[in-house]
Motif scaffolding. Structure first.
Motif, mmCIF file in Angstrom:
data_model
loop_
_atom_site.group_PDB
_atom_site.id
_atom_site.type_symbol
_atom_site.label_atom_id
_atom_site.label_comp_id
_atom_site.label_asym_id
_atom_site.label_seq_id
_atom_site.Cartn_x
_atom_site.Cartn_y
_atom_site.Cartn_z
ATOM 1 N N GLN A 55 -3.810 -1.817 7.271
ATOM 2 C CA GLN A 55 -4.075 -2.643 7.486
ATOM 3 C C GLN A 55 -5.356 -2.587 7.722
ATOM 4 O OE1 GLN A 55 -2.224 -0.568 9.177
ATOM 5 N NE2 GLN A 55 -2.772 -0.355 11.788
ATOM 6 N N ASP A 56 -6.119 -0.923 8.649
ATOM 7 C CA ASP A 56 -7.435 -0.769 7.795
ATOM 8 C C ASP A 56 -8.181 -1.283 6.699
ATOM 9 O OD1 ASP A 56 -7.255 -0.931 10.768
ATOM 10 O OD2 ASP A 56 -7.446 1.460 10.842
ATOM 11 N N TYR A 57 -7.427 -0.313 5.822
ATOM 12 C CA TYR A 57 -7.799 -0.076 3.714
ATOM 13 C C TYR A 57 -7.992 -1.463 3.536
ATOM 14 C CZ TYR A 57 -7.294 1.729 -0.496
ATOM 15 O OH TYR A 57 -7.595 1.978 -1.755
ATOM 16 N N LEU A 58 -6.484 -2.331 4.097
ATOM 17 C CA LEU A 58 -7.252 -3.344 3.182
ATOM 18 C C LEU A 58 -7.773 -4.396 3.765
ATOM 19 C CD1 LEU A 58 -2.724 -4.148 2.296
ATOM 20 C CD2 LEU A 58 -5.358 -4.288 0.622
ATOM 21 N N PHE A 59 -8.599 -4.679 5.472
ATOM 22 C CA PHE A 59 -9.219 -5.936 5.305
ATOM 23 C C PHE A 59 -10.470 -4.979 6.045
ATOM 24 C CE2 PHE A 59 -4.165 -6.655 6.500
ATOM 25 C CZ PHE A 59 -4.357 -7.672 5.372
ATOM 26 N N GLN A 60 -10.543 -3.734 6.613
ATOM 27 C CA GLN A 60 -12.244 -3.591 7.192
ATOM 28 C C GLN A 60 -13.166 -3.553 6.406
ATOM 29 O OE1 GLN A 60 -13.183 -2.977 11.051
ATOM 30 N NE2 GLN A 60 -10.763 -3.737 10.678
ATOM 31 N N ALA A 61 -12.953 -3.422 4.742
ATOM 32 C CA ALA A 61 -14.181 -3.381 4.204
ATOM 33 C C ALA A 61 -13.228 -4.424 3.199
ATOM 34 C CB ALA A 61 -14.002 -1.747 3.944
ATOM 35 N N ASP B 227 -13.910 7.449 10.032
ATOM 36 C CA ASP B 227 -12.829 7.152 11.220
ATOM 37 C C ASP B 227 -14.273 5.438 11.886
ATOM 38 O OD1 ASP B 227 -10.632 8.903 10.974
ATOM 39 O OD2 ASP B 227 -11.842 10.064 11.584
ATOM 40 N N GLN B 228 -15.165 6.248 12.095
ATOM 41 C CA GLN B 228 -15.835 5.482 12.657
ATOM 42 C C GLN B 228 -16.014 3.502 11.517
ATOM 43 O OE1 GLN B 228 -20.036 7.044 12.051
ATOM 44 N NE2 GLN B 228 -19.501 8.334 13.934
ATOM 45 N N LEU B 229 -16.053 3.927 10.865
ATOM 46 C CA LEU B 229 -16.424 2.504 9.475
ATOM 47 C C LEU B 229 -14.635 1.709 9.994
ATOM 48 C CD1 LEU B 229 -18.031 2.963 7.220
ATOM 49 C CD2 LEU B 229 -18.634 1.652 8.725
ATOM 50 N N ARG B 230 -13.684 2.932 10.353
ATOM 51 C CA ARG B 230 -12.302 1.863 10.399
ATOM 52 C C ARG B 230 -11.514 2.223 9.040
ATOM 53 N NH1 ARG B 230 -11.036 -2.211 14.853
ATOM 54 N NH2 ARG B 230 -9.162 -2.188 13.778
ATOM 55 N N LEU B 231 -11.509 2.989 8.091
ATOM 56 C CA LEU B 231 -11.558 2.484 7.235
ATOM 57 C C LEU B 231 -9.777 2.838 6.637
ATOM 58 C CD1 LEU B 231 -14.440 4.240 4.046
ATOM 59 C CD2 LEU B 231 -13.933 1.612 5.576
ATOM 60 N N GLY B 232 -8.934 3.539 7.479
ATOM 61 C CA GLY B 232 -7.618 3.741 7.205
ATOM 62 C C GLY B 232 -7.407 4.622 6.127
ATOM 63 N N ILE B 233 -8.482 5.884 5.591
ATOM 64 C CA ILE B 233 -8.198 6.532 5.290
ATOM 65 C C ILE B 233 -8.272 8.106 5.749
ATOM 66 C CG2 ILE B 233 -9.425 7.834 2.475
ATOM 67 C CD1 ILE B 233 -10.582 5.473 1.926
ATOM 68 N N THR B 234 -6.929 8.884 5.380
ATOM 69 C CA THR B 234 -7.338 10.653 5.997
ATOM 70 C C THR B 234 -7.897 11.429 4.514
ATOM 71 O OG1 THR B 234 -5.681 9.742 7.848
ATOM 72 C CG2 THR B 234 -5.895 12.517 6.699
ATOM 73 N N SER C 184 -4.150 6.217 5.633
ATOM 74 C CA SER C 184 -2.846 6.514 6.864
ATOM 75 C C SER C 184 -2.535 5.233 7.335
ATOM 76 C CB SER C 184 -3.928 7.555 7.562
ATOM 77 O OG SER C 184 -5.151 7.040 7.680
ATOM 78 N N GLN C 185 -4.185 4.075 7.375
ATOM 79 C CA GLN C 185 -4.090 2.739 8.058
ATOM 80 C C GLN C 185 -3.630 1.973 6.812
ATOM 81 O OE1 GLN C 185 -2.771 2.602 11.629
ATOM 82 N NE2 GLN C 185 -3.119 5.039 11.526
ATOM 83 N N VAL D 294 0.859 -1.265 0.040
ATOM 84 C CA VAL D 294 0.078 -0.078 -0.042
ATOM 85 C C VAL D 294 1.145 1.086 -0.104
ATOM 86 C CG1 VAL D 294 -1.520 1.217 1.192
ATOM 87 C CG2 VAL D 294 -1.638 -1.531 1.288
ATOM 88 N N LYS D 295 0.747 2.046 -0.677
ATOM 89 C CA LYS D 295 1.805 3.348 -0.757
ATOM 90 C C LYS D 295 1.096 4.406 -0.571
ATOM 91 C CE LYS D 295 2.725 2.207 -5.869
ATOM 92 N NZ LYS D 295 2.979 3.165 -7.220
ATOM 93 N N ILE D 296 0.907 4.352 0.754
ATOM 94 C CA ILE D 296 0.675 5.151 2.291
ATOM 95 C C ILE D 296 1.711 7.213 2.166
ATOM 96 C CG2 ILE D 296 0.165 3.389 3.770
ATOM 97 C CD1 ILE D 296 3.091 5.168 5.496
#
Length: 220
Positions: A62-68, A116-123, A59-60, A12-14
């Motif tokens: 692990q959340d970006y890949l696995f929360q949705a 943030d509520q869904l923890r998508l790991g995005i800013t 920004s996160q 992931v290119k953060i």
């Protein structure tokens, strides 16, 4: 990590800044009841096309890949939902004129809260208005309203500038009149005191000299 099919490496290119277009405009692909819906309703029930460009980064990882399952698709849906919510609470004149920056900030804040509520790991980095306009058949009428509003603002600024210029001049003129009145007052008081002192001296001479002083005053 172990080679496939045991392990898999997702990179992931953060640091990369990504771009998303959101809103409701003729090129949108939002659907409802099988029909294309290229518009949004303002708080006072007016139809608007709106087009926003959203910049974000991951920004996160692990959340970006696995929360949705599909984070980018979910982000797009969230962005459209937030646009509907924010635009639907504002009057059309505000959206078309002075409220654009405030709307951008509100969309950014509300979208970030949803993410943030869904923890998508995005800013969310920024939300910029690409276009906000009424439908083409009525755009001239809306433009007249915008022009009238801008003219009103201009007239108000001109009036304020005139007031700001006139009030100091009036105050300066009032101060000048006050100073002149004080000078006139001082002059009259000084003259009256001088006259009174002169008569007091004559009175003293009259008391000392009697008839001779009275005749001299009469002759003068």
């Amino acid at each position: 990590h172990l080679p496939r099919p045991i392990d898999r490496l997702d990179k992931v290119k953060i640091k990369e800044i990504l771009r998303l277009e959101a809103g409701f405009y003729p090129q949108t692909q939002s659907w409802e009841y099988g029909e294309l819906i290229p518009y949004c309703i303002s708080g006072d029930k007016n139809i608007l096309h709106n087009h926003f460009v959203i910049q974000y980064r991951i920004s996160q990882p692990q959340d970006y890949l696995f929360q949705a399952k599909e984070s980018q698709k979910l982000l797009s849906q969230l962005a459209d939902a937030v646009v509907i919510k924010v635009v639907g609470a504002k009057p059309v004149d505000y959206l078309l004129t002075t409220g654009k920056r405030e709307v951008e900030l509100e969309i950014k804040d509300q979208l970030q809260k949803e993410i943030d509520q869904l923890r998508l790991g995005i800013t969310i980095l920024s939300v910029d208005t690409k276009s906000v306009e009424p439908p083409q058949p009525v755009i001239d009428a809306f433009q007249d309203v915008v022009n009238a509003h801008e003219e009103m603002v201009t007239k108000i600024h001109e009036a304020e500038n005139y007031r700001n210029k006139l009030i100091p001049q009036a105050r300066a003129e009032a101060q000048r009149i006050i100073e002149e009145a004080k000078a006139y007052k001082f002059q009259k008081i000084s003259l009256a005191k001088g006259t009174a002192q002169r008569f007091e001296k004559i009175l003293q001479r009259y008391k000392r000299g009697g008839i001779a002083v009275r005749q001299r005053i009469y002759l003068n």
